[in-house]
Write an enzyme that holds these catalytic residues in place. Structure first.
Site, PDB file in Angstrom:
ATOM      1  N   ASN A   1     -13.900 -33.446  -4.368  1.00 12.33           N
ATOM      2  CA  ASN A   1     -13.003 -32.950  -5.298  1.00 12.33           C
ATOM      3  C   ASN A   1     -13.734 -31.690  -6.409  1.00 12.33           C
ATOM      4  O   ASN A   1     -14.640 -31.925  -6.726  1.00 12.33           O
ATOM      5  CB  ASN A   1     -12.704 -34.214  -6.316  1.00 12.33           C
ATOM      6  CG  ASN A   1     -11.611 -33.761  -6.949  1.00 12.33           C
ATOM      7  OD1 ASN A   1     -10.478 -33.854  -6.553  1.00 12.33           O
ATOM      8  ND2 ASN A   1     -11.732 -33.532  -8.505  1.00 12.33           N
TER       9      ASN A   1
ATOM     10  N   ARG B   1      -6.815 -16.414   0.892  1.00 11.96           N
ATOM     11  CA  ARG B   1      -7.249 -15.262   1.678  1.00 11.96           C
ATOM     12  C   ARG B   1      -8.005 -15.139   2.767  1.00 11.96           C
ATOM     13  O   ARG B   1      -8.180 -16.308   3.293  1.00 11.96           O
ATOM     14  CB  ARG B   1      -7.973 -14.261   0.465  1.00 11.96           C
ATOM     15  CG  ARG B   1      -6.912 -13.752  -0.821  1.00 11.96           C
ATOM     16  CD  ARG B   1      -7.884 -13.419  -2.040  1.00 11.96           C
ATOM     17  NE  ARG B   1      -8.739 -12.183  -1.624  1.00 11.96           N
ATOM     18  CZ  ARG B   1      -9.853 -11.829  -1.990  1.00 11.96           C
ATOM     19  NH1 ARG B   1     -10.308 -12.455  -3.015  1.00 11.96           N
ATOM     20  NH2 ARG B   1     -10.582 -10.898  -1.471  1.00 11.96           N
TER      21      ARG B   1
ATOM     22  N   TYR C   1     -20.735 -13.019  -6.184  1.00 10.18           N
ATOM     23  CA  TYR C   1     -20.963 -11.740  -6.257  1.00 10.18           C
ATOM     24  C   TYR C   1     -21.994 -10.928  -7.248  1.00 10.18           C
ATOM     25  O   TYR C   1     -21.401 -11.514  -8.606  1.00 10.18           O
ATOM     26  CB  TYR C   1     -19.580 -10.674  -6.124  1.00 10.18           C
ATOM     27  CG  TYR C   1     -19.748  -9.241  -5.896  1.00 10.18           C
ATOM     28  CD1 TYR C   1     -20.565  -8.868  -4.947  1.00 10.18           C
ATOM     29  CD2 TYR C   1     -19.131  -8.397  -6.691  1.00 10.18           C
ATOM     30  CE1 TYR C   1     -20.660  -7.397  -4.569  1.00 10.18           C
ATOM     31  CE2 TYR C   1     -19.194  -7.189  -6.542  1.00 10.18           C
ATOM     32  CZ  TYR C   1     -19.882  -6.408  -5.363  1.00 10.18           C
ATOM     33  OH  TYR C   1     -20.104  -4.939  -5.196  1.00 10.18           O
TER      34      TYR C   1
ATOM     35  N   ARG D   1      15.479  13.990  10.095  1.00  5.32           N
ATOM     36  CA  ARG D   1      16.456  13.009   9.521  1.00  5.32           C
ATOM     37  C   ARG D   1      16.080  11.889   8.813  1.00  5.32           C
ATOM     38  O   ARG D   1      16.743  11.421   7.822  1.00  5.32           O
ATOM     39  CB  ARG D   1      17.416  12.566  10.398  1.00  5.32           C
ATOM     40  CG  ARG D   1      18.484  13.963  11.083  1.00  5.32           C
ATOM     41  CD  ARG D   1      19.149  13.467  12.499  1.00  5.32           C
ATOM     42  NE  ARG D   1      18.161  13.472  13.645  1.00  5.32           N
ATOM     43  CZ  ARG D   1      18.593  13.161  14.763  1.00  5.32           C
ATOM     44  NH1 ARG D   1      19.925  12.923  14.937  1.00  5.32           N
ATOM     45  NH2 ARG D   1      17.710  13.466  15.733  1.00  5.32           N
TER      46      ARG D   1
ATOM     47  N   ASN E   1      23.883   8.937  26.101  1.00  5.59           N
ATOM     48  CA  ASN E   1      22.339   9.142  26.910  1.00  5.59           C
ATOM     49  C   ASN E   1      21.471   8.464  26.112  1.00  5.59           C
ATOM     50  O   ASN E   1      21.270   8.528  24.753  1.00  5.59           O
ATOM     51  CB  ASN E   1      22.073  10.475  26.835  1.00  5.59           C
ATOM     52  CG  ASN E   1      20.509  10.739  27.324  1.00  5.59           C
ATOM     53  OD1 ASN E   1      19.917   9.869  28.038  1.00  5.59           O
ATOM     54  ND2 ASN E   1      19.835  11.691  26.800  1.00  5.59           N
TER      55      ASN E   1
ATOM     56  N   LYS F   1     -11.298 -17.667  -0.437  1.00  8.67           N
ATOM     57  CA  LYS F   1     -11.585 -16.529   0.306  1.00  8.67           C
ATOM     58  C   LYS F   1     -12.803 -16.777   1.137  1.00  8.67           C
ATOM     59  O   LYS F   1     -13.604 -17.362   0.542  1.00  8.67           O
ATOM     60  CB  LYS F   1     -11.782 -15.142  -0.281  1.00  8.67           C
ATOM     61  CG  LYS F   1     -11.832 -14.077   0.540  1.00  8.67           C
ATOM     62  CD  LYS F   1     -12.953 -13.071   0.099  1.00  8.67           C
ATOM     63  CE  LYS F   1     -14.494 -13.432   0.133  1.00  8.67           C
ATOM     64  NZ  LYS F   1     -15.397 -12.815  -0.192  1.00  8.67           N
TER      65      LYS F   1
ATOM     66  N   ARG G   1     -25.529 -28.127 -20.219  1.00 12.93           N
ATOM     67  CA  ARG G   1     -24.786 -27.783 -21.565  1.00 12.93           C
ATOM     68  C   ARG G   1     -25.405 -27.993 -22.890  1.00 12.93           C
ATOM     69  O   ARG G   1     -26.284 -28.889 -22.664  1.00 12.93           O
ATOM     70  CB  ARG G   1     -23.218 -28.518 -21.327  1.00 12.93           C
ATOM     71  CG  ARG G   1     -23.326 -29.919 -21.413  1.00 12.93           C
ATOM     72  CD  ARG G   1     -21.953 -30.577 -21.453  1.00 12.93           C
ATOM     73  NE  ARG G   1     -21.222 -30.913 -20.213  1.00 12.93           N
ATOM     74  CZ  ARG G   1     -21.017 -32.107 -20.003  1.00 12.93           C
ATOM     75  NH1 ARG G   1     -21.333 -33.140 -20.632  1.00 12.93           N
ATOM     76  NH2 ARG G   1     -20.231 -32.295 -18.768  1.00 12.93           N
TER      77      ARG G   1
HETATM   78  C1  UD1 Z   1      17.878  12.331  22.011  1.00 18.49           C
HETATM   79  C2  UD1 Z   1      18.556  13.012  23.124  1.00 18.49           C
HETATM   80  C3  UD1 Z   1      19.919  12.611  23.115  1.00 18.49           C
HETATM   81  C4  UD1 Z   1      19.816  10.961  23.333  1.00 18.49           C
HETATM   82  C5  UD1 Z   1      18.887  10.468  22.181  1.00 18.49           C
HETATM   83  C6  UD1 Z   1      18.934   9.033  22.414  1.00 18.49           C
HETATM   84  C7  UD1 Z   1      17.404  15.348  23.795  1.00 18.49           C
HETATM   85  C8  UD1 Z   1      17.641  16.604  23.445  1.00 18.49           C
HETATM   86  N1  UD1 Z   1      18.425  14.470  23.329  1.00 18.49           N
HETATM   87  O1  UD1 Z   1      18.297  13.088  21.012  1.00 18.49           O
HETATM   88  O2  UD1 Z   1      20.606  12.918  24.264  1.00 18.49           O
HETATM   89  O3  UD1 Z   1      21.389  10.520  23.038  1.00 18.49           O
HETATM   90  O4  UD1 Z   1      17.678  10.977  21.956  1.00 18.49           O
HETATM   91  O5  UD1 Z   1      18.161   8.395  21.424  1.00 18.49           O
HETATM   92  O6  UD1 Z   1      16.510  14.810  24.612  1.00 18.49           O
HETATM   93  N2  UD1 Z   1      10.258  14.266  20.356  1.00 18.49           N
HETATM   94  C9  UD1 Z   1       8.867  14.885  20.869  1.00 18.49           C
HETATM   95  N3  UD1 Z   1       8.813  16.122  20.706  1.00 18.49           N
HETATM   96  C10 UD1 Z   1       9.729  17.030  20.422  1.00 18.49           C
HETATM   97  C11 UD1 Z   1      10.956  16.671  19.964  1.00 18.49           C
HETATM   98  C12 UD1 Z   1      11.232  15.154  19.999  1.00 18.49           C
HETATM   99  O7  UD1 Z   1       7.862  14.199  21.219  1.00 18.49           O
HETATM  100  O8  UD1 Z   1       9.568  18.252  20.245  1.00 18.49           O
HETATM  101  C13 UD1 Z   1      10.222  12.910  20.510  1.00 18.49           C
HETATM  102  C14 UD1 Z   1      10.547  12.422  19.178  1.00 18.49           C
HETATM  103  O9  UD1 Z   1       9.352  12.080  18.539  1.00 18.49           O
HETATM  104  C15 UD1 Z   1      11.622  11.145  19.617  1.00 18.49           C
HETATM  105  C16 UD1 Z   1      12.080  11.526  20.841  1.00 18.49           C
HETATM  106  O10 UD1 Z   1      11.328  12.667  21.455  1.00 18.49           O
HETATM  107  O11 UD1 Z   1      10.680  10.027  19.888  1.00 18.49           O
HETATM  108  C17 UD1 Z   1      13.550  11.837  20.556  1.00 18.49           C
HETATM  109  O12 UD1 Z   1      13.540  12.773  19.591  1.00 18.49           O
HETATM  110  P1  UD1 Z   1      14.859  13.125  18.676  1.00 18.49           P
HETATM  111  O13 UD1 Z   1      14.635  14.178  17.957  1.00 18.49           O
HETATM  112  O14 UD1 Z   1      15.271  11.721  17.965  1.00 18.49           O
HETATM  113  O15 UD1 Z   1      16.082  13.289  19.627  1.00 18.49           O
HETATM  114  P2  UD1 Z   1      17.568  12.890  19.322  1.00 18.49           P
HETATM  115  O16 UD1 Z   1      18.281  13.929  18.633  1.00 18.49           O
HETATM  116  O17 UD1 Z   1      17.941  11.565  18.901  1.00 18.49           O
HETATM  117 CA    CA Z   2      16.461   9.900  18.497  1.00 22.98          CA
END
Ligand code: UD1
Ligand code: CA
Length: 550
Positions: A390, A346, A400, A23, A182, A364, A453
């Site tokens: 000064n 820097r 350089y 997304r 959740n 720098k 100069r």
């Molecule tokens: C998830 C939860 C949802 C919750 C929400 C809270 C699940 C199925 N859903 O949804 O219930 O309300 O988080 O923020 O768990 N990731 C992996 N491997 C994967 C997929 C994801 O490591 O295959 C990691 C992602 O990098 C991320 C985290 O898991 O950091 C959450 O994944 P994301 O796809 O954001 O889950 P949500 O759809 O937000």
């Molecule tokens: Ca998420």
């Protein structure tokens, strides 16, 4: 300092950070997107580090190397374990990939998603402690959102007991009305977790292995469940889109600025103050508009930042005045220093008390002693300057040579004249003077004057002679510029008129000359041909005949 947690039981922490974050519509893994100048994952690691877990595992996938590098370099964490999830089949699948790292682990595993940057160690600690007290095998941190769109919803039974979690995409319209969500933060007994993730199925709309399903699995096994509602729901907001990222950036910024205002800092325009999480600001400091304070910047008391400033890892003493438009990176600035307007300090710059750095000065790896001033248009790189020296306008350290950087040393109470070049390596000893326009290529001894100069020559009356010459050329129609033909002592309007007249008549003359030349060019070949014809036809004159005979 590590926070209080359950005695006697080991705590493992599992951070899920393998997803791309569809997304976000980005080629960059979501946890690498920046918030307040730092990757999202850094915030989560900060929070879990506060628990001093016995084991810390991060599941990486998208841009695994880059995410791994951020994790291992972050805060000097010694025993971080990286697990690769080669393909992303959901949060449950991510935990499944980490199973080998948890084999034989006895205790609780705290699971946190990597896209929840506002989380605090205090909230996690309270949750882990509550889980221990409850005696539950699986605990869940929940939150109530006015707009729960996008989150998994908490489904409870008639007596309010936790039943399961349903993802929004799989939820019925009625279930979507539920506001309790959740957070994605779970605390699970290791044995239950290891078993439950093996039982997950991908029978849902997304065809993924949902970690959320471990709740119903635990319940069906008769394990005890516990939930805790988070005090500040904003803490568990996940970042899924760029709009959410920008939103959180604004909120985070506002809360940091408010914290510093409570601590006695004035912000002339809080809406355009960008203060990082690790920045510190002393009392009675005033921060002007459009000021960026990043990294581990530390500002003392009673400082004044006019505005349009960018500071990263800058360490400022007290009563420092940064005039408009100053950039400082990785540098130390002593008490009562003045910098700017429009100055660039820097990395590796060290300014002692009361130093003045003026407009269009760049430093720098420059160490300037107490009270030393470089007020205008200078480049000071790889240089050590003593006290009360000064540095004149336009001074350049030529550090350089195209291959290597070289150092310049300047002593105390030195006067460097304007437009001086110091060709490094070179040393100007204390109390020396360098004349304006000098190119210093050799050491200048203490108290000496260095000048290099070309000596000046004055040619008396030169201007009058030149003007006369030009005026003469104009009278005889010679090639003189319009200005040269100007009679002296004319008003501005007269000058303009004169130039126009001269210009017009010159143009007329030029045109006439060109026409003559063109006519001549066309005429010449024809005339030559005619003359030749005439010569052939004409009978030779008597005198000509005589000449031939002779
Ligand atoms: C998830 C939860 C949802 C919750 C929400 C809270 C699940 C199925 N859903 O949804 O219930 O309300 O988080 O923020 O768990 N990731 C992996 N491997 C994967 C997929 C994801 O490591 O295959 C990691 C992602 O990098 C991320 C985290 O898991 O950091 C959450 O994944 P994301 O796809 O954001 O889950 P949500 O759809 O937000
Ligand atoms: Ca998420």
């Amino acid at each position: 300092m590590p926070l209080q947690r359950r005695e006697g039981r080991s705590l493992g922490v599992l951070v899920l950070a393998a997803g791309l974050g569809t997304r976000m519509r980005s080629a960059t893994a979501k946890v690498l997107h920046r918030l307040g100048g730092r990757p999202l994952i850094a915030y989560v690691l900060d929070a879990v580090r506060g628990l001093a877990p016995d084991r810390l595992i991060v599941v990486v996938g998208h841009q695994a190397e880059e995410v791994g590098r951020v994790c291992t370099s972050h805060g000097g964490w010694r025993s971080i374990r990286l697990v690769r999830q080669p393909e992303q089949h959901g949060t449950g699948h991510a935990v499944l990939c980490a199973r080998p790292e948890l084999a034989g682990f006895c205790g609780d595993v705290l699971i946190v998603y990597g896209d929840v940057p506002a989380l605090t160690a205090e909230t996690l600690a309270a949750f882990v402690a509550g889980h221990a007290q409850s005696g539950a095998a699986l605990s869940l941190l929940t939150a109530c959102f006015r707009d729960p769109t996008g989150y998994g919803r908490i489904i409870r039974g008639t007596s309010g007991e936790l039943e399961r979690i349903v993802e929004e995409r799989d939820a019925t319209p009625d279930e979507r009305q539920i506001h309790e969500i959740n957070s994605g933060i779970y605390c699970v007994a290791a044995d239950l977790l290891l078993e439950a993730v093996g039982l997950l199925a991908a029978d849902n709309v997304q065809g993924e292995y949902y970690l959320t399903d471990i709740v119903s699995i635990a319940r069906s096994q008769g394990r005890r469940l516990w939930t805790r509602g988070v005090e500040d729901p904003a803490e568990v907001r996940g970042i899924n889109t760029r709009a959410e990222l920008a939103n959180m950036e604004a909120k985070m910024r506002q809360s940091i600025v408010e914290k510093w205002m409570v601590g006695g800092v004035t912000f002339e325009d809080p809406a355009t103050a960008y203060v990082g999480k690790d920045v510190t600001i002393g009392r009675d400091t005033t921060i002007g508009p459009n000021t960026h304070l990043r990294g581990k910047t530390a500002i003392g008391e009673g400082c004044h930042i006019d505005g349009d400033a960018y500071l990263e890892d800058a360490r400022l003493g007290s009563r420092v005045h940064l005039k408009f438009g100053v950039v400082i990176t990785d540098s130390d600035v002593g008490d009562d220093v003045q910098i700017g307007p429009f100055a660039h300090v820097r990395p590796g710059t060290n300014l002692a008390r009361r130093v003045h750095i003026g407009n269009f000065v760049e430093t720098k790896k420059a160490k300037l002693g107490r009270g030393t001033k470089a007020n205008h248009l200078s480049y000071l790189g790889d240089v050590t300057i003593g006290e009360h020296t000064n540095v004149g306008a336009g001074t350049i350290t030529c550090n350089y040579d195209g291959f290597r950087k070289h150092h310049t040393v300047i002593g105390d109470r030195v006067q460097i004249g304007s437009d001086t070049q110091l060709v490094a390596p070179v040393e100007v000893a204390s109390d020396a003077y360098v004349g304006a326009g000098t190119t210093v290529t050799q050491a200048v001894p203490p108290g000496a004057l260095a000048v290099s100069r070309v000596s000046q020559r004055n040619i008396e009356g030169w201007v009058d002679r030149r003007r006369a010459r030009e005026a003469g050329a104009a009278r005889t129609g010679g090639a003189g510029s319009a200005e040269a033909k100007l009679p002296r002592a004319l008003t501005g309007v007269q000058v303009k008129k004169h130039l126009k007249v001269v210009d017009r008549s010159a143009r007329r003359k030029r045109l006439a000359r060109t026409q003559q030349k063109t006519a001549a060019k066309v005429a010449t070949p024809r005339k030559r041909a005619e003359r030749r014809v005439a010569r052939v036809r004409q009978p030779r004159s008597a005198s000509a005949r005589r000449r031939t005979r002779r």
